[in-house]
Design a protein around this motif. Structure first.
Motif, short mmCIF file in Angstrom:
data_model
loop_
_atom_site.label_atom_id
_atom_site.label_comp_id
_atom_site.label_asym_id
_atom_site.label_seq_id
_atom_site.Cartn_x
_atom_site.Cartn_y
_atom_site.Cartn_z
N GLY A 167 0.79 -1.22 0.00
CA GLY A 167 0.00 0.00 0.00
C GLY A 167 0.82 1.27 0.00
N LYS A 168 2.08 1.20 -0.30
CA LYS A 168 2.97 2.35 -0.18
C LYS A 168 3.46 2.88 -1.52
CE LYS A 168 4.53 1.35 4.49
NZ LYS A 168 3.95 2.61 5.00
N GLY A 169 2.87 2.41 -2.60
CA GLY A 169 3.26 2.92 -3.92
C GLY A 169 4.66 2.52 -4.34
N LEU A 170 5.14 1.37 -3.88
CA LEU A 170 6.51 0.94 -4.17
C LEU A 170 6.62 0.13 -5.45
CD1 LEU A 170 7.56 -0.22 -0.58
CD2 LEU A 170 7.99 1.99 -1.66
N GLU A 171 5.48 -0.25 -6.03
CA GLU A 171 5.50 -1.14 -7.18
C GLU A 171 6.03 -0.43 -8.42
OE1 GLU A 171 2.82 -0.42 -5.39
OE2 GLU A 171 2.23 -2.26 -4.34
N ILE A 172 7.18 -0.91 -8.92
CA ILE A 172 7.75 -0.38 -10.15
C ILE A 172 7.06 -1.00 -11.36
CG2 ILE A 172 9.83 -0.28 -11.57
CD1 ILE A 172 11.47 -0.34 -9.01
#
Length: 378
Positions: free
Chosen positions: A176-181
């Motif tokens: 949920g932290k927007g880390l997905e590249i």
């Protein structure tokens, strides 16, 4: 600093196949390091090859352009003295292989693409002697920042199961932290990208991008081949990347069971593909050269050092005994020891077929700057 007794001075005539190698290809890789060090010098390794000893060779490499193999060979013979590196075991050294996978990916999660490659979390901090808490494993170079100080970071299994990101933050996970590249279709593909440390991604929106290593959770690497061998699933002598992949394909219900035993988890960053013929920019901060860049133990060796590697039983690269001049331009957590190297095979499936079967005994010869070898002269 003085040279380690692990080195045994030799002559170039002692190097099997030295005259037949393509020294021009090795020079091109060496030259990339010569320009990088103008920005930031390399750290000297623990075996005593002082970075400052390369000054003259780097300066010439930046100003000359050999036009054939003979001129490139003369460059290395002029500036360096070969020295055999004694393995800690007293026997031969070991080479393995690595490569840059090419996989399909999506910038968003879809029904097909469900496995993320993550960027570095904000709470992941570097650990050293200045901030290491008492009792923390000395191996750990990364940790998780908490109000009470750093602690060990979540491991692979915890991250992939959706671990809590911190005390008092129930329901908050790394997802949920927007880390997905990017998102991949296959968990095994993602794992091998973690192992290789980089990949080229063919994105569903038409872009070509690259991911490279940014950081890791910090725990020790445990290879699935070792685990499967110990479980009696694959004989040790038959362990290759290809045999491991085949086992996972035949046992999809056991993938997590095996992969989560490797607690180390890798985080990535996006990078451009500036030259399709070269690999990613690695630990030595230069693009890797297929068949000429080697990963070494950076605690012992100095990046930029040329290594002549004699592995006559290795024929996967060009169907001939492997005898090549390589440049130390990367490292890896599994690459430990004085006579240990990981050979960069290139990008894509063909390179993967080579890298996946490389596990061969080898003799290592470091090319040491003449100024560091007493009595070597010119």
């Amino acid at each position: 600093m003085s040279l380690s007794q692990a080195f045994r001075e030799k002559s170039f005539d002692d190097l099997p196949g030295w005259d037949e190698d393509d020294h021009l290809a090795a020079f091109a890789a060496f030259r990339r390091s010569a320009f990088h060090v103008l920005t930031k010098p390399y750290r000297s390794g623990g075996l005593g090859v002082d970075f400052n000893g390369f000054t003259e060779a780097y300066a010439e490499a930046r100003t000359v352009s050999p036009t054939d193999r003979a001129q490139a060979r003369a460059f290395f013979e002029r500036h360096f003295v070969p020295a055999r590196i004694e393995a800690e075991s007293g026997g031969a050294g070991l080479v393995t292989g690595f490569y840059e996978p090419v996989v399909d990916a999506s910038p968003v999660r879809t029904e097909r693409f469900t496995v993320p490659l993550l960027s570095r979390p904000a709470d992941l901090v570097d650990i050293d002697d200045a901030n290491r808490p008492p009792g923390m494993d000395l191996y750990l170079a990364f940790g998780r920042e908490t109000p009470n100080g750093p602690v060990e970071y979540f491991d692979r299994g915890e991250i992939e199961r959706g671990v809590l990101a911190g005390e008092g933050l129930a329901g908050k996970s790394l997802a949920g932290k927007g880390l997905e590249i990017a998102w991949l279709a296959d968990k095994v593909d993602a794992f091998f990208i973690h192992v290789q440390g980089s990949a080229r991604l063919i994105m569903s929106d038409g872009r070509l991008c690259r991911v490279t290593y940014a950081a890791k959770s910090g725990q020790r690497f445990t290879g699935p081949g070792k685990i499967l061998s110990e479980l009696g699933e694959i004989p040790l002598q038959a362990v290759t990347m290809q045999s491991i992949r085949a086992w996972f394909k035949a046992h999809p219900d056991r993938v997590d069971e095996i992969l989560w035993q490797n607690r180390s988890y890798i985080f990535f960053r996006e990078a451009a593909v500036d030259d399709p013929k070269l690999g990613p920019i690695a630990a030595a901060k230069v693009a890797l050269t297929p068949g000429r860049s080697v990963a070494v133990d950076r605690l012992l060796h100095t990046f930029g050092t040329p290594f002549y590697i004699d592995a006559p039983s290795l024929t996967a690269f060009d169907r001939k005994p492997f005898r090549r001049l390589m440049i130390a331009q990367d490292t890896g957590s599994a690459i430990t020891g004085s006579a240990r190297g990981d050979l960069f095979a290139g990008t894509g499936d063909a390179a993967g077929e080579i890298a996946g079967v490389v596990r061969n005994p080898a003799d290592f010869y470091a090319l040491i700057p003449r100024s560091l070898v007493p009595g070597a002269g010119r």
